[in-house]
Write a protein that holds these residues in place. Structure first.
Motif, short mmCIF file in Angstrom:
data_model
loop_
_atom_site.label_atom_id
_atom_site.label_comp_id
_atom_site.label_asym_id
_atom_site.label_seq_id
_atom_site.Cartn_x
_atom_site.Cartn_y
_atom_site.Cartn_z
N LEU A 50 -1.64 29.26 -23.04
CA LEU A 50 -1.73 27.94 -23.65
C LEU A 50 -0.58 27.71 -24.62
N PHE A 57 -1.70 19.78 -20.29
CA PHE A 57 -2.72 19.75 -19.24
C PHE A 57 -2.09 19.80 -17.85
N TYR A 59 -0.31 21.91 -16.65
CA TYR A 59 -0.26 23.28 -16.14
C TYR A 59 -1.67 23.87 -15.93
N TRP A 60 -2.66 23.01 -15.74
CA TRP A 60 -4.02 23.50 -15.56
C TRP A 60 -4.15 24.41 -14.33
N PHE A 63 -2.96 27.91 -15.13
CA PHE A 63 -4.00 28.60 -15.90
C PHE A 63 -5.11 29.11 -14.99
#
Length: 239
Positions: A50, A57, A59-60, A63
């Protein structure tokens, strides 16, 4: 592309080699998936992701790919690991993480559409290499030479606490800097100086096994630092 790759690598290096105490590692090896430190380790990686991705967001998907895959890779290593395959599984574990990171980068920024953000990229690349030379290399060396038990040959009565680890980190940093500065003569000088200082200890020990152990450790240490230095110079050439 390079900037995103280095950010993800940096998060991985910090999470796996800087912010993972030996207490966590031992507990994970003992309790496997029941170890609370396995999940703390994942939480550290999640937080680092993060941070390096600036809480964006967009790069959700990165993740959702990296964290679960990291859990599955670590879990597989913990359950398959034994004394005989420990070193190989360590290397395969790190390789698997790198492949996942490379795949995530390809999703967001295909390698053929490579672009430059030179200043930030160079800074992050340098930081990642310094961590690789220090924390990561120390663990890699311990993993490789753990097959030889020389406790019966060591004499630590007059040794400073953690002196060997500190010396190893400093020598790899010097070698790394010598390589990126293209000052190869400095590596020869450092190797000669270390040989002179260790000659007395090895001659007093009068033990071939200890001499071979020190030589192997020195060559691995210098080799890792040189390899990372060359990799740094190569990466600079393409960014």
């Amino acid at each position: 592309m390079i900037l995103l790759f280095i950010k993800l690598i940096l998060a991985h290096l910090i999470g796996d080699f800087v912010l993972q105490p030996q207490k966590w590692v031992k507990d994970k090896n003992k309790n496997k998936h029941l170890s609370k430190y396995l999940y703390w380790h994942l939480a550290v990686h999640a937080l680092l992701l993060l941070i390096v991705l600036s809480f964006k967001f967009d790069y959700w998907l990165a993740f959702l790919i990296i964290i679960p895959s990291h859990f599955l890779i670590d879990l597989a290593k913990l359950h398959l690991q034994n004394k005989k395959n420990k070193r190989w599984l360590f290397l395969l574990d790190q390789l698997a993480h790198l492949i996942v990171i490379a795949g995530v980068v390809e999703i967001y920024e295909p390698y053929l559409s490579h672009y430059h953000k030179l200043d930030a990229t160079m800074s992050l690349l340098f930081l990642a290499c310094v961590i690789a030379v220090t924390s990561m290399s120390s663990i890699v060396m311990k993993t490789i030479i753990s097959r030889w038990n020389i406790e019966n040959y060591k004499n630590d009565e007059d040794s400073l606490e953690n002196a060997g680890t500190i010396i190893g980190v400093l020598e790899r940093l010097f070698v790394f800097l010598f390589v990126i500065m293209n000052f190869w003569e400095g590596i020869g000088f450092l190797l000669a100086a270390k040989s002179i200082f260790r000659f007395g200890d090895l001659s007093r020990a009068k033990d071939r096994k200890l001499t071979e152990y020190v030589l192997i450790g020195t060559l691995i240490s210098f080799g890792l630092a040189i390899l990372i230095g060359l990799l740094y110079n190569y990466m600079l050439g393409i960014i």
